[in-house]
Write a protein that holds these residues in place. Structure first.
Motif, PDB file in Angstrom:
ATOM      1  N   ASN A 185       0.792  -0.848   0.172  1.00  0.00           N
ATOM      2  CA  ASN A 185      -0.002   0.100  -0.116  1.00  0.00           C
ATOM      3  C   ASN A 185       0.862   1.291  -0.095  1.00  0.00           C
ATOM      4  O   ASN A 185       0.796   1.936   0.977  1.00  0.00           O
ATOM      5  CB  ASN A 185      -0.901  -0.582   1.756  1.00  0.00           C
ATOM      6  CG  ASN A 185      -2.302  -1.400   1.256  1.00  0.00           C
ATOM      7  OD1 ASN A 185      -2.470  -1.445   0.221  1.00  0.00           O
ATOM      8  ND2 ASN A 185      -1.472  -2.568   2.141  1.00  0.00           N
ATOM      9  N   LYS A 186       2.062   1.297  -1.446  1.00  0.00           N
ATOM     10  CA  LYS A 186       2.612   2.062  -1.241  1.00  0.00           C
ATOM     11  C   LYS A 186       2.065   3.545  -1.263  1.00  0.00           C
ATOM     12  O   LYS A 186       2.144   4.281  -0.368  1.00  0.00           O
ATOM     13  CB  LYS A 186       3.793   2.493  -1.774  1.00  0.00           C
ATOM     14  CG  LYS A 186       5.058   2.931  -1.821  1.00  0.00           C
ATOM     15  CD  LYS A 186       6.092   2.941  -3.024  1.00  0.00           C
ATOM     16  CE  LYS A 186       6.267   1.328  -3.384  1.00  0.00           C
ATOM     17  NZ  LYS A 186       7.272   1.137  -4.446  1.00  0.00           N
ATOM     18  N   GLU A 187       0.848   4.876  -1.884  1.00  0.00           N
ATOM     19  CA  GLU A 187       0.527   5.107  -1.989  1.00  0.00           C
ATOM     20  C   GLU A 187       0.137   5.479  -1.152  1.00  0.00           C
ATOM     21  O   GLU A 187      -0.572   7.198  -1.153  1.00  0.00           O
ATOM     22  CB  GLU A 187      -0.338   5.258  -2.880  1.00  0.00           C
ATOM     23  CG  GLU A 187       0.243   4.840  -4.304  1.00  0.00           C
ATOM     24  CD  GLU A 187       2.139   5.676  -4.821  1.00  0.00           C
ATOM     25  OE1 GLU A 187       1.556   6.674  -4.311  1.00  0.00           O
ATOM     26  OE2 GLU A 187       2.427   4.814  -5.460  1.00  0.00           O
ATOM     27  N   ILE A 188      -0.774   4.963  -0.194  1.00  0.00           N
ATOM     28  CA  ILE A 188      -1.847   5.854   0.890  1.00  0.00           C
ATOM     29  C   ILE A 188      -1.282   5.044   2.237  1.00  0.00           C
ATOM     30  O   ILE A 188      -1.523   5.514   3.136  1.00  0.00           O
ATOM     31  CB  ILE A 188      -2.900   4.845   1.715  1.00  0.00           C
ATOM     32  CG1 ILE A 188      -2.331   3.573   1.323  1.00  0.00           C
ATOM     33  CG2 ILE A 188      -3.470   4.799  -0.513  1.00  0.00           C
ATOM     34  CD1 ILE A 188      -4.297   2.823   1.108  1.00  0.00           C
ATOM     35  N   PHE A 189       0.322   4.613   1.991  1.00  0.00           N
ATOM     36  CA  PHE A 189       0.622   4.420   3.960  1.00  0.00           C
ATOM     37  C   PHE A 189       1.226   5.585   4.466  1.00  0.00           C
ATOM     38  O   PHE A 189       1.763   6.575   3.793  1.00  0.00           O
ATOM     39  CB  PHE A 189       2.265   3.567   3.330  1.00  0.00           C
ATOM     40  CG  PHE A 189       2.734   2.726   4.844  1.00  0.00           C
ATOM     41  CD1 PHE A 189       2.025   1.780   5.541  1.00  0.00           C
ATOM     42  CD2 PHE A 189       4.097   3.246   5.169  1.00  0.00           C
ATOM     43  CE1 PHE A 189       2.541   0.909   6.569  1.00  0.00           C
ATOM     44  CE2 PHE A 189       4.628   2.975   5.877  1.00  0.00           C
ATOM     45  CZ  PHE A 189       3.638   1.898   6.675  1.00  0.00           C
ATOM     46  N   VAL A 190       0.953   5.507   5.774  1.00  0.00           N
ATOM     47  CA  VAL A 190       1.917   6.559   6.005  1.00  0.00           C
ATOM     48  C   VAL A 190       2.409   6.383   7.527  1.00  0.00           C
ATOM     49  O   VAL A 190       1.698   5.122   8.317  1.00  0.00           O
ATOM     50  CB  VAL A 190       0.238   7.494   7.216  1.00  0.00           C
ATOM     51  CG1 VAL A 190       0.491   8.728   8.037  1.00  0.00           C
ATOM     52  CG2 VAL A 190      -0.916   8.037   5.760  1.00  0.00           C
ATOM     53  N   PRO A 191       3.640   6.230   7.628  1.00  0.00           N
ATOM     54  CA  PRO A 191       4.347   6.204   8.866  1.00  0.00           C
ATOM     55  C   PRO A 191       3.471   6.619   9.934  1.00  0.00           C
ATOM     56  O   PRO A 191       3.669   6.977  10.557  1.00  0.00           O
ATOM     57  CB  PRO A 191       5.883   6.883   8.331  1.00  0.00           C
ATOM     58  CG  PRO A 191       5.629   7.230   7.221  1.00  0.00           C
ATOM     59  CD  PRO A 191       4.233   7.751   7.204  1.00  0.00           C
ATOM     60  N   PHE A 192       4.535   5.519  11.126  1.00  0.00           N
ATOM     61  CA  PHE A 192       3.893   5.557  12.199  1.00  0.00           C
ATOM     62  C   PHE A 192       4.582   4.547  13.078  1.00  0.00           C
ATOM     63  O   PHE A 192       6.072   3.923  13.074  1.00  0.00           O
ATOM     64  CB  PHE A 192       2.401   5.330  12.135  1.00  0.00           C
ATOM     65  CG  PHE A 192       2.260   3.672  11.832  1.00  0.00           C
ATOM     66  CD1 PHE A 192       2.486   3.009  12.873  1.00  0.00           C
ATOM     67  CD2 PHE A 192       2.374   2.842  10.829  1.00  0.00           C
ATOM     68  CE1 PHE A 192       2.472   1.562  12.978  1.00  0.00           C
ATOM     69  CE2 PHE A 192       2.375   1.650  10.762  1.00  0.00           C
ATOM     70  CZ  PHE A 192       2.253   0.676  12.441  1.00  0.00           C
ATOM     71  N   THR A 193       4.825   4.915  14.685  1.00  0.00           N
ATOM     72  CA  THR A 193       5.459   4.272  15.337  1.00  0.00           C
ATOM     73  C   THR A 193       5.041   3.374  16.908  1.00  0.00           C
ATOM     74  O   THR A 193       4.075   3.561  17.163  1.00  0.00           O
ATOM     75  CB  THR A 193       6.089   5.113  16.688  1.00  0.00           C
ATOM     76  OG1 THR A 193       7.158   6.048  15.067  1.00  0.00           O
ATOM     77  CG2 THR A 193       7.017   4.766  17.730  1.00  0.00           C
ATOM     78  N   LYS A 194       5.472   1.920  16.050  1.00  0.00           N
ATOM     79  CA  LYS A 194       4.858   0.705  16.463  1.00  0.00           C
ATOM     80  C   LYS A 194       5.526   0.754  17.816  1.00  0.00           C
ATOM     81  O   LYS A 194       7.051   0.308  18.223  1.00  0.00           O
ATOM     82  CB  LYS A 194       5.108  -0.480  16.428  1.00  0.00           C
ATOM     83  CG  LYS A 194       4.212  -1.702  16.399  1.00  0.00           C
ATOM     84  CD  LYS A 194       2.709  -1.419  17.563  1.00  0.00           C
ATOM     85  CE  LYS A 194       2.206  -3.094  17.762  1.00  0.00           C
ATOM     86  NZ  LYS A 194       1.151  -3.316  18.068  1.00  0.00           N
ATOM     87  N   VAL A 195       5.217   0.396  19.601  1.00  0.00           N
ATOM     88  CA  VAL A 195       6.291   0.081  20.744  1.00  0.00           C
ATOM     89  C   VAL A 195       5.713  -0.990  21.030  1.00  0.00           C
ATOM     90  O   VAL A 195       4.288  -1.341  21.257  1.00  0.00           O
ATOM     91  CB  VAL A 195       5.136   1.439  21.691  1.00  0.00           C
ATOM     92  CG1 VAL A 195       5.757   0.804  22.361  1.00  0.00           C
ATOM     93  CG2 VAL A 195       6.160   2.551  21.181  1.00  0.00           C
ATOM     94  N   ILE A 196       6.518  -1.316  20.927  1.00  0.00           N
ATOM     95  CA  ILE A 196       6.139  -3.014  21.883  1.00  0.00           C
ATOM     96  C   ILE A 196       6.476  -3.121  22.919  1.00  0.00           C
ATOM     97  O   ILE A 196       7.553  -2.801  23.654  1.00  0.00           O
ATOM     98  CB  ILE A 196       7.842  -4.149  20.960  1.00  0.00           C
ATOM     99  CG1 ILE A 196       7.676  -4.012  19.198  1.00  0.00           C
ATOM    100  CG2 ILE A 196       7.592  -5.412  21.171  1.00  0.00           C
ATOM    101  CD1 ILE A 196       6.006  -4.867  18.529  1.00  0.00           C
ATOM    102  N   LYS A 197       5.594  -4.065  23.704  1.00  0.00           N
ATOM    103  CA  LYS A 197       5.318  -3.385  25.834  1.00  0.00           C
ATOM    104  C   LYS A 197       6.611  -4.726  25.931  1.00  0.00           C
ATOM    105  O   LYS A 197       6.479  -5.984  25.566  1.00  0.00           O
ATOM    106  CB  LYS A 197       4.429  -3.805  25.504  1.00  0.00           C
ATOM    107  CG  LYS A 197       3.224  -2.497  25.523  1.00  0.00           C
ATOM    108  CD  LYS A 197       1.622  -3.330  26.459  1.00  0.00           C
ATOM    109  CE  LYS A 197       1.322  -1.630  26.816  1.00  0.00           C
ATOM    110  NZ  LYS A 197       2.074  -0.210  27.327  1.00  0.00           N
ATOM    111  N   GLY A 198       7.522  -4.388  26.962  1.00  0.00           N
ATOM    112  CA  GLY A 198       8.533  -5.927  27.058  1.00  0.00           C
ATOM    113  C   GLY A 198       7.372  -6.001  28.634  1.00  0.00           C
ATOM    114  O   GLY A 198       6.702  -5.702  29.185  1.00  0.00           O
TER     115      GLY A 198
END
Length: 383
Positions: free
Chosen positions: A359-372
């Motif tokens: 989905n390159k054209e509609i992809f919006v960067p974001f940050t995913k946090v992995i819980k420890g």
């Protein structure tokens, strides 16, 4: 060379397809059609990789006919298709996947650049990446930067030259210039950062609870009665080291404990650094009663050294560290850690990248946090 069965001439013979597995020939002088068994390809294999042209020459047909036959084109009759497949198998023909992929504009390959494959954390991340990629039909190309910015740059160039569809990267401790990443971002290449990320780049990112995990570890040491807690931090300009050190400081501030500069040591994660830090702390007039390290391997090295020196753990000095490994649970005393779940980090990073590719054209960067998860073991359990 094959001679005409009627006049015996060779120079007048031309190939004219095949009938029921036999090469069909035509003599232009006699105007005679006749058939012979085709040469056995297995007895005349070429030392190079077989191509469509080789198959075409063997059968006396055009390369385009071979190509259409191999791709099950309805334009090719069944006998021709079967004969092409037979010869292709005998010549050990293998499709050029790269050429096919480039024709489609994609390679179904993702590149991965990691600082050190020998570190269990990155090995776990790669395992998670591989699982998701394989299930999605993608191949994985893995490069190790060996904590060198120059090598990281060369790795990225090599992967891009191989036409990967996207890139997963965790930067080296030396990396402070990101032009080699910006260049490919401007070209529209999907890129996802994990673990060691760069906040100045507009990419999707998968990170751990660096601040929260360090805060939890140091707070745990404080609740165990520690009041002078030393910190073995990473390189000063490494973002995850900064976040983990900030978590350490925030926990001390919460419990009104002083932040003492002689208890903070910046290292390059090497064994000699951790042992130098430990020896410096032990020479202080007032030793620390707790040690926090941003990398669990450094804590393990300190535990071994403290045992050799006859210093009791955790009674005299308690230890807790960021990151987990099988060794951390097996040493004596076992090490209290904050588990980063590297396999999950790899899974999430690969999932996000493949979604970005599709989905390159509609992809919006974001940050995913992995819980420890805080795992309390013997090295800190005073109470």
């Amino acid at each position: 060379m094959i001679a005409c069965t009627k006049c015996g001439k060779v120079e007048t013979i031309v190939k004219s397809g095949f009938v029921r597995g036999k090469q069909r020939l035509y003599c232009k002088d006699c105007e005679l059609y006749f058939s012979v068994n085709p040469p056995n390809p297995s007895t005349n294999k070429k030392p190079h990789q077989t191509t469509i042209v080789d198959i075409a020459k063997t059968l006396g047909i055009s390369p385009s006919t071979v190509s259409r036959a191999l791709n099950n084109s309805q334009e090719i009759n069944e006998n021709t298709r079967n004969e092409v497949i037979r010869v292709a198998n005998e010549l050990d023909y293998r499709p050029n996947l790269l050429a096919q992929s480039l024709h489609r504009g994609e390679t179904h390959t993702i590149g991965v650049v990691i600082p050190d494959i020998q570190r269990p954390f990155f090995a776990g991340v790669v395992a998670g990446i591989q699982k998701v990629a394989s299930e999605a039909g993608y191949r994985v190309m893995i490069c190790q930067s060996n904590e060198s910015h120059n090598t990281e740059t060369l790795n990225v160039q090599a992967l891009m030259a191989s036409r990967v569809d996207g890139l997963l990267i965790s930067h080296t401790k030396e990396t402070n210039s990101f032009e080699h990443i910006k260049l490919h971002l401007r070209k529209g290449i999907p890129i996802v950062h994990f673990d060691r990320v760069c906040d100045e780049l507009e990419t999707a990112k998968v990170i751990q609870e660096d601040f929260e995990g360090s805060f939890a570890l140091v707070e745990h040491l404080i609740k165990q009665g520690c009041r002078r807690i030393a910190a073995c931090a990473g390189p000063e300009d490494l973002l995850i080291s900064q976040k983990r050190l900030n978590g350490y400081k925030a926990a001390l501030q919460k419990y009104d404990l002083p932040i003492e500069t002689d208890l903070i040591f910046h290292s390059s994660f090497k064994k000699e650094d951790s042992l130098n830090a430990l020896n410096n702390w032990l020479e202080l007039s007032q030793r620390p009663d707790g040690i926090f390290t941003v990398h669990y391997a450094n804590a393990i090295e300190m535990i071994m050294s403290l045992k050799q020196k006859g210093i009791k753990i955790p009674d005299e000095i308690a230890l807790a560290a960021f990151g987990d490994d099988l060794l951390a649970s097996m040493i004596e005393p076992s090490l209290t850690v904050y588990n980063q779940f590297p396999f999950t980090v790899g899974q999430e990073a690969a999932t996000i990248l493949i979604d970005n590719i599709i989905n390159k054209e509609i992809f919006v960067p974001f940050t995913k946090v992995i819980k420890g998860e805080l795992i309390v073991r013997q090295s800190s359990n005073k109470i």
